[in-house]
Design an enzyme around this catalytic site. Structure first.
Site, mmCIF file in Angstrom:
data_model
loop_
_atom_site.group_PDB
_atom_site.id
_atom_site.type_symbol
_atom_site.label_atom_id
_atom_site.label_comp_id
_atom_site.label_asym_id
_atom_site.label_seq_id
_atom_site.Cartn_x
_atom_site.Cartn_y
_atom_site.Cartn_z
ATOM 1 N N GLU B 60 0.827 -1.207 0.000
ATOM 2 C CA GLU B 60 0.000 0.000 0.000
ATOM 3 C C GLU B 60 0.860 1.254 0.000
ATOM 4 O OE1 GLU B 60 -0.537 -2.638 1.898
ATOM 5 O OE2 GLU B 60 -2.392 -3.346 0.967
ATOM 6 N N GLN B 82 -7.373 -1.883 -1.139
ATOM 7 C CA GLN B 82 -8.352 -2.983 -1.174
ATOM 8 C C GLN B 82 -9.389 -2.933 -0.056
ATOM 9 O OE1 GLN B 82 -6.941 -7.267 -1.096
ATOM 10 N NE2 GLN B 82 -7.229 -6.898 -3.282
ATOM 11 N N ILE B 87 -5.083 1.362 5.073
ATOM 12 C CA ILE B 87 -4.476 2.677 4.800
ATOM 13 C C ILE B 87 -3.347 3.006 5.756
ATOM 14 C CG2 ILE B 87 -6.251 4.035 3.612
ATOM 15 C CD1 ILE B 87 -6.817 5.182 6.512
ATOM 16 N N HIS B 129 -10.670 -4.701 8.239
ATOM 17 C CA HIS B 129 -11.258 -4.560 6.905
ATOM 18 C C HIS B 129 -12.377 -3.513 6.872
ATOM 19 C CE1 HIS B 129 -9.056 -8.176 5.939
ATOM 20 N NE2 HIS B 129 -9.525 -8.181 4.712
HETATM 21 C C1 LIG Z 1 -1.748 -4.744 4.239
HETATM 22 C C2 LIG Z 1 -2.695 -5.625 3.515
HETATM 23 N N1 LIG Z 1 -2.936 -5.398 2.207
HETATM 24 C C3 LIG Z 1 -3.805 -6.175 1.529
HETATM 25 C C4 LIG Z 1 -4.451 -7.191 2.148
HETATM 26 C C5 LIG Z 1 -5.485 -8.012 1.390
HETATM 27 N N2 LIG Z 1 -4.936 -9.308 1.082
HETATM 28 C C6 LIG Z 1 -5.179 -10.353 1.884
HETATM 29 S S1 LIG Z 1 -4.346 -11.690 1.406
HETATM 30 C C7 LIG Z 1 -3.678 -10.901 0.086
HETATM 31 C C8 LIG Z 1 -2.738 -11.621 -0.807
HETATM 32 C C9 LIG Z 1 -1.578 -12.179 -0.064
HETATM 33 O O1 LIG Z 1 -0.806 -12.963 -0.892
HETATM 34 P P1 LIG Z 1 0.451 -13.755 -0.366
HETATM 35 O O2 LIG Z 1 1.300 -12.876 0.463
HETATM 36 O O3 LIG Z 1 1.072 -14.395 -1.530
HETATM 37 O O4 LIG Z 1 -0.162 -14.841 0.617
HETATM 38 P P2 LIG Z 1 -1.210 -16.003 0.298
HETATM 39 O O5 LIG Z 1 -2.567 -15.426 0.498
HETATM 40 O O6 LIG Z 1 -0.977 -16.462 -1.080
HETATM 41 O O7 LIG Z 1 -0.943 -17.032 1.323
HETATM 42 C C10 LIG Z 1 -4.130 -9.596 0.025
HETATM 43 C C11 LIG Z 1 -3.786 -8.633 -1.026
HETATM 44 C C12 LIG Z 1 -4.180 -7.388 3.533
HETATM 45 N N3 LIG Z 1 -4.785 -8.357 4.232
HETATM 46 N N4 LIG Z 1 -3.300 -6.604 4.171
#
Ligand SMILES: Cc1ncc(C[n+]2csc(CCOP(=O)(O)OP(=O)(O)O)c2C)c(N)n1
Ligand SMILES: [Mg+2]
Lengths: 380, 325
Positions: B60, B82, B87, B129
Site C-alpha cells: 500500500e 483494497q 491505509i 477490513h
Molecule cells: C496490508 C494488507 N494489504 C492487503 C491485504 C489483502 N490481502 C489479503 S491476502 C492478500 C494476498 C496475499 O498474498 P500472499 O502474500 O502471496 O499470501 P497467500 O494469500 O498467497 O498465502 C491480500 C492482497 C491485507 N490483508 N493486508
C-alpha cells in the site's frame, strides 16, 4: 545563476564501464531449490532420508494428512456457514507442516491467516481456531504457554514483529529459542518484509523468516510481484542467508528449517527460507474464483505434484503405510474436528461490556460510561 | 437511465473517466484481470488495456508513493486500497505527502489523485477490513473525504473526485455495494464535492448522517412520520470539507439535531458536526445535539458486529430523546 549544461553525447558509442545486463542475469543464479524426495517419490538425497526411521516418516505423513483433513472439513464447514473466514491450505501441507515440525513448542510463532495449521500444531486448540474464524474473542485468548500471536491480517506486519521477538530472545539470553514467522509471495513486496529481515540481520537476532511462495497473491501471479528471479534473493541485501526449497517436499522443508533454526540459535542471526508451493484452492472462501486468473493447464502439474502423493507413495512402497491405515487415521482426525466444532458452538455470546473492559487497563470516563450503558442493555 | 447497484455505479464512473481522459490510470491490488475483489473494476483492464488499468505489487505504501510520482508526471491516478483498514500502511503517502504538495510547493504543483477504498460494517469481514476510519482522514488538511450513500451520488461524486485537481479519498460502503439499486443517468455527470444533500425534508428535528447511516436514518424518519413527527435527513456526502451551510440552515429550521456515525464516539465526524452546531448555531437549539455512534472499542469480532454497530433503534431512541428533551 549558473546552471551546468549536462552534455552526455560523448557517452554514445562508448563501451560502458559495466555490463548491467550480465549482472542482472547473474542475480538469483545461486538459488537452486533443495529437494530430498522428488515428485515421483524417488529419493534424491538418500543420506537425508537415512537419518529417519520409517516410523518417523509416517508421523510426518500423518501431519500432512491431518492438515489435508482439517482443510477439507474447514472447507465444508465454511460452506455450511459454520465457519467464517477461511483461507484454504490445500497444497501447502509440506511447506507448512515441514517447517513447523522443525520448530520447538517454546519457539515463538508469528503466523498469518493461512498458517492456522501451524498454530494448531504449536498448541492452539482446534475449537479456538474455529472461534477465530467465526469472529469470537475466545479464539484469540491464548494460554501463557502458547508462544504465538493470533493470525496476522495485515500483510507483512508479523515480519517486523518477529524481528522484535527475536531481539527480545537475544536480550533475555534465552538459549535454544527462536522467533519464526510466515508470509506469502505477495507479502514479500511489503516494506515490512524488508524491514523485518534487515532489523533481525542488523541485530543478529535469532529469527527464521519463511516465505510460502504459493504462486499467487489473490489473483496476482508471483512474476508480477517483483523483477527478482527468486524471492530468496531478497534476503541477500539484508545480509542474511537464504535458500529456496521444494515446498512440496516435506523432508526438504523440514531439514532446511531445522538447519536454519540451528544456525539462528548458534548466534549467527536470522535466515530466510522460500518454499516453492501452490495454493490448490481459492484465496479464501469469500468469493474468490481462481478461474478468473489461472488456467487448468497451469494448475494440473501442481495438482500432480501434491505433497501427500509422493510421501504416501514412498512409504507405501516401503511397506510402512497403507490405505487402511490412512482411512483409520482420517476418521480419527474427523472425530477430533467434530468435537472441536461442538466445543466452539458452546462458546458464550460475546458482550460489548467485555470488549469495553479490554480497551485499556484502567477505564477512562468514556469507557466507564459506556460500560454502564451496555450493562443496562445486556441485562435486559 | 439504467438501474444500477451502488458498485455498478462506481464501475460506470470509472469506465467513463478512463474513456474520456487518457491521463487517468487505475491501479491497485487485484484490480486488473480479477476486476477487484468486489468486481468494482470488472472488465476495465480488458477494455482499456494493461497500460491504463494494472495490478501493482502488494504494498500500500508503494501504491500511495507511485500515485504521487505519476501525478508529478502529469497523470491522474485512481489507486485502490483494497480495504480501508490497510491505509495505515500508506498513511505517510496520504497525510504526510500528497495532501501537502500543493501547499509546500506554493501552489506550483497539484495532486489529482482519487484513492478509492471500501469500508463499513455488517458483512462479517476479518479484522482491519471494515473499520470506519474517516475521522482520521477528515483531519488531514489538503485532502477531500467523500462518501456516497446511494448509486446516483456514487457515480456523480466519483466522477467529480477524479476530475478534481486535489487528492480525494473516496470511501465506498461495503454493505451498500450490492444492497442498493437505483435508476441513474447513463452519461457522465458530477455531484459537487462540498455540498450535503437534504434527502428528506422535515421541520421537527435534523438527522445528520452519511454513508450507510443515511438509509437507516431515512427509515427512522419514515417511522416517526407515521406519528406526525417530521424529521429532516441530511446526507453529508463530503466529510471534509463539511457543508456547514446546509447543516446550519437545517438546524435553524428544526431547532434540534442528531449526528449519526458508524464509527466509535471519540473524535469522529459526528463530533465535528456537533461542534460546528455549538460554534455557529447554538442559539437555534432547543435541546442539546444528540449523537449516535459505536462504542469506543476496537472494531469488534465478526460474531458481535451486529450488537456493536449503531442500529436503527438506537437512532430512533436518540431522536425521541432529543425531541422530548
Ligand atoms: C496490508 C494488507 N494489504 C492487503 C491485504 C489483502 N490481502 C489479503 S491476502 C492478500 C494476498 C496475499 O498474498 P500472499 O502474500 O502471496 O499470501 P497467500 O494469500 O498467497 O498465502 C491480500 C492482497 C491485507 N490483508 N493486508
Ligand atoms: Mg501467495
Amino acid at each position: 545563476m549558473y546552471v551546468h549544461e549536462r552534455d552526455v553525447s560523448f557517452m554514445d558509442n562508448e563501451q560502458p564501464i559495466v555490463d548491467f545486463s550480465a549482472i542482472h542475469d547473474a542475480l538469483g543464479k545461486n538459488f537452486e531449490p533443495v529437494q530430498v524426495i522428488d515428485g515421483q517419490a524417488k529419493v534424491v538425497k538418500p543420506e537425508i532420508v537415512a537419518k529417519y526411521t520409517n516410523d518417523q516418516l509416517v508421523e510426518f505423513l500423518k501431519l500432512m494428512i491431518w492438515e489435508r483433513t482439517l482443510h477439507q472439513r474447514s472447507n465444508a464447514l465454511t460452506r455450511q456457514g459454520r465457519l467464517g473466514f477461511y483461507a484454504p491450505t490445500e497444497g501447502q501441507e509440506a511447506s507448512e507442516m515441514g517447517s513447523n515440525s522443525a520448530m520447538k513448542s517454546t519457539d515463538v510463532l508469528m503466523p498469518a491467516y493461512r498458517d492456522i495449521p501451524q498454530l494448531i500444531q504449536h498448541g492452539l486448540p482446534v475449537y479456538k481456531a474455529f472461534l477465530w474464524s467465526r469472529g469470537h474473542v475466545l479464539g484469540n485468548e491464548y494460554p501463557e504457554d502458547l508462544h504465538a500471536m493470533p493470525p496476522q491480517i495485515i500483510i507483512g506486519a508479523q515480519y517486523v514483529q518477529a524481528a522484535g521477538v527475536a531481539l527480545g530472545i537475544k536480550k533475555n539470553k534465552t538459549a535454544d529459542k527462536v522467533a519464526y514467522t510466515y508470509t506469502g509471495d505477495g507479502g514479500t513486496s511489503q516494506g515490512d518484509f524488508y524491514e523485518g529481515m534487515n532489523f533481525a540481520g542488523a541485530f543478529q537476532a535469532p529469527a527464521v523468516f519463511i516465505v510460502q511462495n504459493n504462486g499467487y497473491a489473490i489473483s496476482v501471479p508471483r512474476r508480477k510481484q517483483t523483477n527478482a528471479r527468486t524471492l530468496a534473493q531478497k534476503a541477500v541485501a539484508a545480509g542474511i542467508p537464504s535458500i529456496q526449497v521444494d515446498g512440496m517436499d516435506f523432508l526438504a522443508v523440514h531439514e532446511v528449517t531445522k538447519a536454519a533454526r540451528d544456525y539462528a540459535i548458534a548466534g549467527n542471526g536470522p535466515v530466510m527460507i522460500e518454499t516453492l508451493t501452490y495454493r490448490f484452492g481459492p484465496h479464501t472462501n469469500a468469493g474468490d474464483d481462481p478461474k478468473r486468473y489461472r488456467t487448468k493447464d497451469e494448475e494440473q502439474p501442481w495438482f500432480d505434484n501434491d505433497p501427500l502423493i509422493r510421501y504416501r507413495k514412498y512409504l507405501t512402497e516401503q511397506g510402512a503405510w497403507s490405505q487402511a491405515q490412512e482411512d483409520e487415521y482420517v476418521e480419527q482426525v474427523k472425530a477430533d474436528i467434530k468435537a472441536a466444532v461442538k466445543q466452539a458452538d458452546d462458546a458464550p455470546k460475546q458482550k460489548i461490556t467485555e470488549f469495553l473492559s479490554n480497551v485499556f487497563e484502567e477505564q477512562p470516563q468514556n469507557i466507564q460510561q459506556q460500560i454502564t450503558a451496555y450493562q443496562a442493555k445486556e441485562s435486559k | 437511465m439504467s438501474k444500477k447497484t451502488y458498485i455498478q455505479a462506481i464501475t460506470d464512473a470509472l469506465r467513463l473517466e478512463l474513456g474520456s481522459d487518457d491521463r487517468t490510470l487505475l491501479f491497485g491490488e487485484d484490480v486488473g484481470k480479477n476486476g477487484g475483489v468486489f468486481r468494482a473494476t470488472d472488465g476495465l483492464q480488458a477494455e482499456f488495456g494493461e497500460d491504463r488499468v494494472f495490478d501493482t505489487p502488494l504494498a500500500e505504501s508503494g501504491i500511495g508513493g507511485l500515485s504521487i510520482g505519476l501525478a508529478l508526471e502529469g497523470f491522474r491516478p485512481i489507486p485502490e486500497i483494497q480495504f480501508l483498514g490497510f491505509i495505515f500502511e500508506t498513511l505517510d503517502s496520504i497525510a504526510g505527502q500528497m495532501s501537502r504538495e500543493r501547499f509546500r510547493m506554493g501552489g506550483t504543483r497539484h495532486m489529482p489523485i482519487t484513492i478509492r477504498s471500501p469500508y463499513g460494517g455488517g458483512t462479517h469481514t476479518p479484522e482491519m477490513h471494515a473499520d470506519s476510519l474517516e475521522g482520521y482522514l477528515a483531519q488531514i488538511p489538503g485532502l477531500r473525504v467523500v462518501t456516497p450513500s446511494n448509486p446516483y451520488d456514487a457515480k456523480g461524486l466519483l466522477i467529480a473526485s477524479i476530475r478534481n485537481n486535489d487528492p480525494v479519498f473516496f470511501l465506498e460502503n461495503l454493505k451498500l455495494y450490492r444492497s442498493m439499486k437505483a435508476d441513474i443517468p447513463d452519461e457522465a455527470y458530477t455531484v459537487p464535492l462540498d455540498k450535503a444533500a437534504v434527502v428528506r425534508e422535515g421541520t421537527d428535528i435534523s438527522l445528520i448522517a452519511y454513508s450507510a447511516q443515511v438509509n437507516q436514518s431515512l427509515k427512522v424518519a419514515e417511522k416517526l412520520a407515521k406519528e406526525g413527527i417530521s424529521a429532516e435527513v441530511i446526507d453529508l456526502r463530503t466529510l471534509s470539507p463539511l457543508d456547514e451551510e446546509t447543516i446550519l440552515k437545517s438546524v435553524e429550521k428544526t431547532g434540534r439535531a442528531v449526528a449519526i456515525q458508524e464509527a466509535q464516539r471519540q473524535a469522529g465526524i459526528a463530533a465535528n458536526v456537533a461542534s460546528l452546531i455549538a460554534e455557529k448555531g447554538a442559539l437555534y437549539l432547543s435541546a442539546p445535539v444528540g449523537r449516535v455512534y459505536a462504542p469506543d472499542t476496537v472494531y469488534p469480532f465478526g460474531l458481535a458486529e451486529d450488537d456493536w454497530l449503531p442500529a436503527e433503534d438506537e437512532i430512533e431512541a436518540k431522536t425521541r430523546e432529543i425531541l422530548t428533551y
